[in-house]
Design an enzyme around this catalytic site. Structure first.
Site, PDB file in Angstrom:
ATOM      1  N   ASP B  91       0.851  -1.190   0.000  1.00  0.00           N
ATOM      2  CA  ASP B  91       0.000   0.000   0.000  1.00  0.00           C
ATOM      3  C   ASP B  91       0.884   1.237   0.000  1.00  0.00           C
ATOM      4  O   ASP B  91       1.973   1.198   0.542  1.00  0.00           O
ATOM      5  CB  ASP B  91      -0.771   0.043   1.326  1.00  0.00           C
ATOM      6  CG  ASP B  91      -2.145  -0.538   1.201  1.00  0.00           C
ATOM      7  OD1 ASP B  91      -2.452  -1.081   0.139  1.00  0.00           O
ATOM      8  OD2 ASP B  91      -2.892  -0.448   2.185  1.00  0.00           O
ATOM      9  N   ASP B 273      -8.074  -7.418  -1.841  1.00  0.00           N
ATOM     10  CA  ASP B 273      -7.489  -7.574  -0.499  1.00  0.00           C
ATOM     11  C   ASP B 273      -8.518  -7.091   0.490  1.00  0.00           C
ATOM     12  O   ASP B 273      -9.341  -6.221   0.173  1.00  0.00           O
ATOM     13  CB  ASP B 273      -6.224  -6.730  -0.329  1.00  0.00           C
ATOM     14  CG  ASP B 273      -6.557  -5.292   0.007  1.00  0.00           C
ATOM     15  OD1 ASP B 273      -6.980  -4.543  -0.899  1.00  0.00           O
ATOM     16  OD2 ASP B 273      -6.442  -4.904   1.199  1.00  0.00           O
ATOM     17  N   CYS B 311     -13.721 -28.336   3.581  1.00  0.00           N
ATOM     18  CA  CYS B 311     -12.476 -27.561   3.514  1.00  0.00           C
ATOM     19  C   CYS B 311     -11.271 -28.463   3.792  1.00  0.00           C
ATOM     20  O   CYS B 311     -11.307 -29.294   4.695  1.00  0.00           O
ATOM     21  CB  CYS B 311     -12.545 -26.427   4.531  1.00  0.00           C
ATOM     22  SG  CYS B 311     -11.043 -25.451   4.657  1.00  0.00           S
ATOM     23  N   CYS B 313      -8.178 -27.238   4.524  1.00  0.00           N
ATOM     24  CA  CYS B 313      -7.108 -26.399   5.102  1.00  0.00           C
ATOM     25  C   CYS B 313      -6.485 -27.100   6.308  1.00  0.00           C
ATOM     26  O   CYS B 313      -7.048 -28.047   6.851  1.00  0.00           O
ATOM     27  CB  CYS B 313      -7.645 -25.022   5.468  1.00  0.00           C
ATOM     28  SG  CYS B 313      -8.383 -24.899   7.108  1.00  0.00           S
ATOM     29  N   CYS B 316      -8.917 -27.427   9.283  1.00  0.00           N
ATOM     30  CA  CYS B 316     -10.025 -28.387   9.124  1.00  0.00           C
ATOM     31  C   CYS B 316      -9.527 -29.827   9.049  1.00  0.00           C
ATOM     32  O   CYS B 316     -10.253 -30.754   9.378  1.00  0.00           O
ATOM     33  CB  CYS B 316     -10.854 -28.030   7.890  1.00  0.00           C
ATOM     34  SG  CYS B 316     -11.853 -26.541   8.164  1.00  0.00           S
ATOM     35  N   HIS B 342      -7.905 -20.524   9.034  1.00  0.00           N
ATOM     36  CA  HIS B 342      -9.011 -21.102   8.268  1.00  0.00           C
ATOM     37  C   HIS B 342      -9.626 -20.064   7.328  1.00  0.00           C
ATOM     38  O   HIS B 342      -9.860 -20.344   6.148  1.00  0.00           O
ATOM     39  CB  HIS B 342     -10.097 -21.658   9.187  1.00  0.00           C
ATOM     40  CG  HIS B 342     -11.350 -21.976   8.432  1.00  0.00           C
ATOM     41  ND1 HIS B 342     -11.491 -23.122   7.687  1.00  0.00           N
ATOM     42  CD2 HIS B 342     -12.494 -21.260   8.219  1.00  0.00           C
ATOM     43  CE1 HIS B 342     -12.663 -23.107   7.072  1.00  0.00           C
ATOM     44  NE2 HIS B 342     -13.294 -21.989   7.378  1.00  0.00           N
TER      45      HIS B 342
END
Lengths: 378, 378
Positions: B91, B273, B311, B313, B316, B342
Site C-alpha cells: 500500500d 485484499d 475444507c 485447510c 479443518c 481457516h
C-alpha cells in the site's frame, strides 16, 4: 510392575525411560505446559510435535471450569480433543485452588472454593479430582494435595501433610475404581503421589516415607518454587530424594530455570515443568546457549542472525533477531508465538543434551559449564 | 511490454496470469494482508505457504513508522526480512494517512501528519512514498493518493482527483528513478495507479481515462468500501471498468466479503485484499461453503466435525469445532491463529474455485450458487 527403567546413573543423576499408554518418555524430561489444553502463545499441536515435546501438561482445575471435563470426556478425552497423541500429565487442581480460587474452605472431605472465572461454588476433594482426571484421560494423574505457602507455621504444615496423605490414599482407591470401569477413557492412567512439608526437614522426610509405602507409579516433590530460596529448594530435594523409590520416576513440580533443572537432575529428578519458558518468551527474554538475551534490546534491531546460531529450532532456522524484535515492538501476536516456540524448543533441547551427557558420562562437566551460564542475562 | 496475460474471459470476468519479480500470480487473486510484515493472529510465513497465499500485502505507512523502511532495506528488503519469497504488494500509505494519522495537512507537495504510534511529525508525498516502497522492495508499489471520504462535496473530490493525478505522474517518475539506481532492492518493482472520484460518475471516469494514459503495469479502484452501499460500489466498478486497460490487471482495494469478491470478479476485477477474513476470524466468525458460522455458538460445544467438512485447510484437517470453540471461550491465542488461518485459507480456496470455474466456463453458475450463500450467517 514398574513402568520406569533406570538406564544409567551419574551420582544421583538418572537417565531413564518411562512407559505410558501413549508412548515412552525419555528422562530427564521437561513437560510443555498447555494449561487450558493449548500452549500459551498460539502454539498448536503441530508446533509441539515440531519442537521435540515429549509430554504435554494440562490442568485439571482449569479444564474442569472450562470447557468442563465431562465435555472433554464426551469428545473422546484430552488427547483427542487437543489432537496431541503423546503422553499427557494432568495437574490435580490442588495448586490452582490454593493459588487462584477465592474464598476457599478446607475440610477433611476436600476444598470448597469459588471459580476464578465465574465465581460459581465448586467442591473438590480426592475423588472429584480423580474423576475429573479420569474424564480427561491423561496418562499421569497427579494426587490431590494441599500446596502450603512458604513460610507457614510448623503445626499447620504437619496437619496439612497428614491430611494430604489421607487424601492420597483416597486418590489411589478412587483412580483404581475409575480405571476399572469399562468405559474408562484411559484405563492405564497412572497416579503420582506428591510430597509436601514446606521446608521442614522432618515433615518432608516423614511424608515422603509414608507416601512411598503406597507403591505408586511415580512421585513428585510439590510445594517448592513458591517463595523459598534456591538453596532451600536444593536442600529439600536432597533430603527427600533419599527416601524416594529408586525404581519410580521423580517429578519436581513447577521448576524452573535451566540452571534449576540441571541442578535438579544432578539431585536425582526425572520430570520437570515450568511456565517460565513461555512467560519469558512473551516478554522477549529468549534462552540461548550463552545465556538469556532480551530481544527488545536496540542492538538487535539490524541483527540478521537467528536468536541462537547454535539452535536448530524452527524459529532459528528461519527468522532473524531483527524480524523478531520488530514483531515484539509492533505488538504482533506472531512475536509471542515465535518467542515461546524458541524457548520451549530450547528447554526440550536442554533435556536432550542432559540425557546425552548422562549417556556419555559427561554430565558433571555439562553441569559445570551450563548451570550458571544459562541463567545469566547477557 | 505487459506483465499481464489474459487467459480466458467470461462476460467481464477474467482469468489471467500476472508476472512479478517474485513469481507469477494466477488471477483473480486475493492478497493476504500482513500490515506490519506479519499476518494478524500469529500466522507465520510458513503458515502463508501452507494456506495457498499467492501475494502478501504489507503497508508503507506502518512499516515506515515501525521498524522503518531504511532498516528493512538494510536487512535486504521486505521479502528477506519476513522470509516470504512470493510476490508482495505494498500500500502507498495514503489510505492510512487519511484514516489513522492525526492533524494531517494536505498541500500540493504531499501530506504532513502525526504518527499514530508516537505522535512525531511526518511528511509524505509521492516521492517519499516511492522511496519508502523502493526501500521495502515490494513487487507492486501502489501510487500515493488521497482517499476521500464518502460522502464528500463534489468540488472537493474534483480538486482531489486532479491532485492525485499530478501525484501519480510524480510517483511514476520517482519510482523509475529509484528502479534505475544500481542498489535498488527490487529493480523490477512495478507501479499501480489508483482511480479515485468517490461516487461521482464523471469524476471516476475522467480520472480513470487520465491515469490509463500513463500506461502503468496495473490499475486499482480505490476509495470504495468506505461507507457507500454495495450497489454504489458495484455501479462504480462497472462504470470505471470500461475505461481500464484490458491488458493490465485491475485491483479493487479493500474489498470485501466473499460475495463482494465474486461480484467484483464478474465485473472484471483481478486483484482483491481485505482485512475481513482476519478480523472475522478473531471474532469467531468463520467462513464455510454453506455460509458464515459463529464458532462461539453453544451448538458447537460438542461438535467433533471440522469448521467446514468441505475444507481441506490445515485447521479443518486436524481440529474440531468443539476444540476451536473452547479455545476462543478460554481466550487462548491459538483460537485466533486457527480461526484466521481457516478464514484466509477459505479466501484463497474461493479464488482457486473462481479461477477453475472461469477455466471451465461455469463461472456464472458458480456466481449464482455462492454470491448470496457465502455472505449469509447460518
Amino acid at each position: 510392575m514398574t513402568m520406569y527403567q533406570l538406564l544409567k546413573q551419574d551420582g544421583h543423576a538418572r537417565r531413564g525411560v518411562f512407559e505410558t499408554p501413549h508412548g515412552a518418555v525419555q528422562t530427564p524430561v521437561f513437560m510443555n505446559v498447555g494449561t487450558q489444553a493449548a500452549i500459551k502463545g498460539a502454539l498448536s499441536a503441530e508446533d509441539l510435535e515440531q519442537i521435540g515435546c515429549q509430554v504435554e501438561l494440562s490442568n485439571t482445575y482449569h479444564l474442569h471450569v472450562r470447557p468442563g471435563d465431562q465435555l472433554i470426556r464426551d469428545m473422546g478425552g484430552l488427547h483427542r480433543f487437543m489432537t496431541w497423541n503423546g503422553p499427557i500429565l494432568t495437574d490435580s487442581g490442588g495448586f490452582q485452588i490454593f493459588s487462584l480460587a477465592e474464598l476457599r474452605h478446607i475440610k477433611e472431605e476436600g476444598v470448597s472454593f469459588h471459580s476464578h472465572v465465574d465465581g460459581r461454588k465448586i467442591f473438590m476433594g480426592p475423588e472429584e479430582s480423580m474423576r475429573i482426571q479420569s474424564n480427561l484421560g491423561s496418562d499421569i494423574a497427579m494426587a490431590f494435595d494441599e500446596c502450603v505457602k512458604i513460610p507457614s507455621p510448623y503445626e499447620y504444615v504437619k496437619d496439612s501433610c497428614s491430611r494430604t496423605f489421607r487424601w492420597l490414599e483416597r486418590c489411589k482407591k478412587a483412580l483404581a475404581a475409575y480405571n476399572a470401569q469399562e468405559d474408562a477413557v484411559n484405563p492405564g492412567q497412572m497416579l503420582f503421589g506428591i510430597n509436601q512439608g514446606a521446608v521442614f526437614s522432618d515433615l518432608r522426610r516423614d511424608h515422603m516415607q509414608r507416601i512411598a509405602e503406597l507403591d505408586l507409579p511415580g512421585y513428585a516433590i510439590g510445594g517448592l518454587a513458591v517463595g523459598e530460596s534456591h538453596q532451600e529448594m536444593y536442600d529439600t530435594i536432597e533430603l527427600v530424594e533419599e527416601y524416594m523409590p529408586k525404581d519410580k520416576p521423580r517429578y519436581l513440580m513447577g521448576v524452573g530455570t535451566p540452571g534449576n533443572i540441571i541442578e535438579g537432575v544432578a539431585r536425582g529428578v526425572d520430570f520437570f515443568d515450568c511456565v517460565m519458558p513461555a512467560r519469558n518468551g512473551r516478554h522477549g527474554h529468549l534462552f540461548t546457549w550463552n545465556g538469556i538475551i532480551n530481544i527488545k534490546n536496540e542492538k538487535y534491531a539490524r541483527d540478521d542472525s537467528p536468536i541462537d546460531p547454535q539452535c536448530g529450532c524452527p524459529v532459528c532456522r528461519r527468522y532473524s533477531r531483527a524480524y523478531l524484535r520488530h514483531l515484539i515492538k509492533a505488538d504482533e501476536m506472531l512475536a509471542m508465538r515465535l518467542s515461546v516456540m524458541h524457548n520451549l524448543s530450547f528447554y526440550n533441547e536442554l533435556m536432550l543434551r542432559i540425557r546425552t551427557a548422562l549417556e556419555g558420562g559427561t554430565f558433571q562437566s555439562f553441569r559445570r559449564e551450563y548451570t550458571q551460564k544459562l541463567d545469566t542475562r547477557i
